[in-house]
Design an enzyme around this catalytic site. Structure first.
Site, PDB file in Angstrom:
ATOM      1  CD  GLU A 201      -3.244  -1.225   1.944  1.00  0.00           C
ATOM      2  OE1 GLU A 201      -3.247  -0.274   2.744  1.00  0.00           O
ATOM      3  OE2 GLU A 201      -4.170  -2.026   1.550  1.00  0.00           O
ATOM      4  CD  GLU A 324      -3.695  -5.988   2.864  1.00  0.00           C
ATOM      5  OE1 GLU A 324      -4.751  -5.389   3.282  1.00  0.00           O
ATOM      6  OE2 GLU A 324      -2.573  -5.927   3.158  1.00  0.00           O
TER       7      GLU A 324
HETATM    8  O1  AHR Z   1      -5.350  -6.237   6.828  1.00  0.00           O
HETATM    9  C1  AHR Z   1      -5.068  -4.955   7.390  1.00  0.00           C
HETATM   10  C2  AHR Z   1      -4.651  -3.964   6.767  1.00  0.00           C
HETATM   11  O2  AHR Z   1      -5.491  -3.346   5.708  1.00  0.00           O
HETATM   12  C3  AHR Z   1      -3.275  -4.031   6.188  1.00  0.00           C
HETATM   13  O3  AHR Z   1      -2.250  -3.913   7.099  1.00  0.00           O
HETATM   14  C4  AHR Z   1      -3.241  -2.928   5.143  1.00  0.00           C
HETATM   15  O4  AHR Z   1      -2.299  -3.453   4.097  1.00  0.00           O
HETATM   16  C5  AHR Z   1      -4.489  -2.768   4.666  1.00  0.00           C
HETATM   17  O5  AHR Z   1      -4.888  -1.709   4.741  1.00  0.00           O
END
Ligand code: AHR
Length: 520
Positions: A201, A324
């Site tokens: 991110e 994710e």
């Molecule tokens: O999964 C939780 C968080 O969500 C992670 O650390 C991040 O990459 C995302 O914003």
């Protein structure tokens, strides 16, 4: 004489009328054509990946309890969690973050544990990070569950040198100070590191960069990640979140095939509002519908990011890595806000089932995906409480879908009835199909409608279903979930409600269910 309804039954009926607008359950009719003669693309095993971050009790308590713990463990790693994860055949495990990765300094997590530095986990609750679980422990965990490691390097607050040295420490075979340090710390042979991410991110917690700046940064860091002879590392660039198509476009233009994979993050919030996401367990039929509607947006996201990637990479050499995804609710009452602990219901099972069907169907571009997260965080596979562990409805979906791993996608055309609520329509059924190496066909289906069953008339082109078997995951309530007292509330059952037809088969999915069928 019909029996008189008890007060309790009358009340239940009233609730059913109020929440569904009907007392009559119906059966929708849906058609599915599976082109068993047109299989071409392999469903990468890695679509079924997991994500483990130093966040709340994912690592500490979820995976790691330490060698001295009374909780049964192997070199500090929980035996119950390892046994559960082996059953779902976790192909790949991402670590150490997430946002945590861009503040993690790998040297903190090697050497004698009692000498490792204490740090503040500034992203997740400001708690003390003991560094007891570091590189050796993570790679041991991967070995124990049979998963390939996918490590995330620190771009946001780390140097190129630090990242390059981490890779050398893990993978160098010869006589170098770092390889020898690894040996002193107990690991003679180099590890194989198949997957490595350059930041996370980077548009946000990973450094607040612009896509142009990150593209250059990726090119620089990536230059110093060295492959070992015959062992290429698959390099993943930090990708977009949600609808940020510009990020994908700039990365494809400026980085291109220097990266092997480009990530995408998308979370399903029932409300779409980060300040009030909604409860994991207390929700209405309208919340159910809206959550599934939002989860289905993954299809559009994958299509639109893929279309941009196609412009620059028509041969699909760069994989889309959805590392994710999953549901994100308000944390459970009386738990640490920074720990992201949430329960997991039948609704989550439907989100998992329909999302995995989407990934399967787009396996020409989606090469890896990691649900967030493995234990005790967000849409977890397992929940732990001291020495107790339960598996979640989402876990069971991964278990039921495991035969798709590495199988050949069979293209399928689905005509699904609408599941309509408050003027919003979504398809009632989701599906995907594959053929495994042994020639068996696997069909996974979800009935998103919590009130009506769904008949699916399936035409099989180029194959015959001689023998069918199946399992189904459902429950009587939309918010059914497993607890430490009732760990088996939601688990799959054998299913026989199908029949072979002249050109395929017909099956009827119960309301709010996930089904896996095997055809021989
Ligand atoms: O999964 C939780 C968080 O969500 C992670 O650390 C991040 O990459 C995302 O914003």
């Amino acid at each position: 004489m019909p029996e008189m309804l008890s007060l309790r039954q009358l009340f239940a009926l009233l609730i059913a009328v109020l929440t569904t607008g009907s007392i009559l359950a119906e059966t929708t009719t849906n058609t599915l054509v599976i082109h068993a003669d047109q299989g071409r693309d392999t469903i990468s095993r890695n679509i079924y990946g997991q994500f483990s971050e130093h966040l709340g009790h994912c690592i500490y308590g979820g995976a790691w309890v330490g060698e001295g713990s009374p909780i049964p463990n192997t070199r500090g790693i929980r035996n119950d969690v390892v046994a559960a994860l082996k059953k779902i055949q976790v192909p790949v495990l991402r670590w150490p973050g997430g946002c945590f990765a861009d503040e993690y300094h790998w040297m903190d997590g090697i050497g004698p544990r009692d000498q490792r530095p204490l740090r503040v986990n500034s992203n997740w609750g400001g708690v003390t990070e003991s560094n007891a679980f570091g590189t050796h422990e993570f790679l041991d965990f991967c070995d124990q569950i049979g998963a390939a490691p996918y490590l995330g390097g620190n771009v946001g607050s780390g140097t190129v040198e630090e990242m390059a040295q981490w890779v050398e420490y893990m993978t160098a075979d010869g006589n170098s100070t770092l390889a020898n340090l690894r040996r002193i710390n107990g690991r003679e042979q180099p590890w194989r590191i198949p997957f490595f991410a350059v930041g996370n991110e980077s548009w946000g917690c990973g450094g607040n960069m612009t896509p142009e700046y990150y593209s250059d940064t990726f090119r620089r860091y990536n230059s110093f990640i060295k492959d070992s002879p015959g062992r290429r590392i698959y390099r993943v660039a930090s990708g977009a979140s949600d609808w940020n198509f510009n990020w994908t476009e700039v990365l494809m233009k400026n980085v291109g095939q220097r990266m092997n994979g480009l990530s995408l993050h998308y979370y399903t919030l029932p409300t779409g509002n980060w300040s009030h996401k909604g409860s994991a367990t207390k929700f209405t039929a309208a919340d159910w519908h809206e959550t599934l509607r939002r989860a289905l947006l993954m299809d559009e996201l994958v299509k639109r990011h893929s279309a941009i990637m196609d412009e620059f990479d028509p041969q699909k050499k760069v994989g889309l890595v959805v590392d994710e995804w999953g549901t994100w609710y308000d944390v459970e009452p009386r738990t640490n806000q920074g720990f992201l602990y949430q329960q997991n219901t039948l609704r989550d099972a439907l989100v998992a089932g329909l999302t995995l069907n989407i990934f399967n169907r787009h396996c020409d571009r989606v090469k890896m995906a990691c649900i967030a997260q493995l234990a005790n965080v967000l849409q977890a596979m397992v929940l732990t409480e001291n020495d107790k562990m339960i598996v979640t409805p989402s876990y069971w979906v991964f278990e039921m879908y495991a035969p798709h791993q590495g199988a050949t996608l069979l293209p399928a055309d689905l005509r699904a009835a609408d599941y309509e609520l408050n003027g919003q329509k979504i398809p009632a059924v989701s599906a995907s199909a594959s053929r495994d190496e042994a020639g068996k066909i696997h069909v996974t289906l979800c009935n998103l409608n919590p009130d009506d069953s769904a008949r699916v008339d399936c035409e099989l082109q180029g194959a015959t279903a001689r023998r069918l078997s199946g399992r189904v995951l459902t429950a009587s309530e939309i918010n059914a979930h497993n607890t430490f007292d009732q760990p088996d509330n939601v688990k799959p059952a054998e299913f026989t409600g199908f029949k072979a037809t002249d050109n395929g088969f017909t099956t009827t999915l119960p309301p709010k269910s996930v089904m896996a069928l095997e055809l021989k």
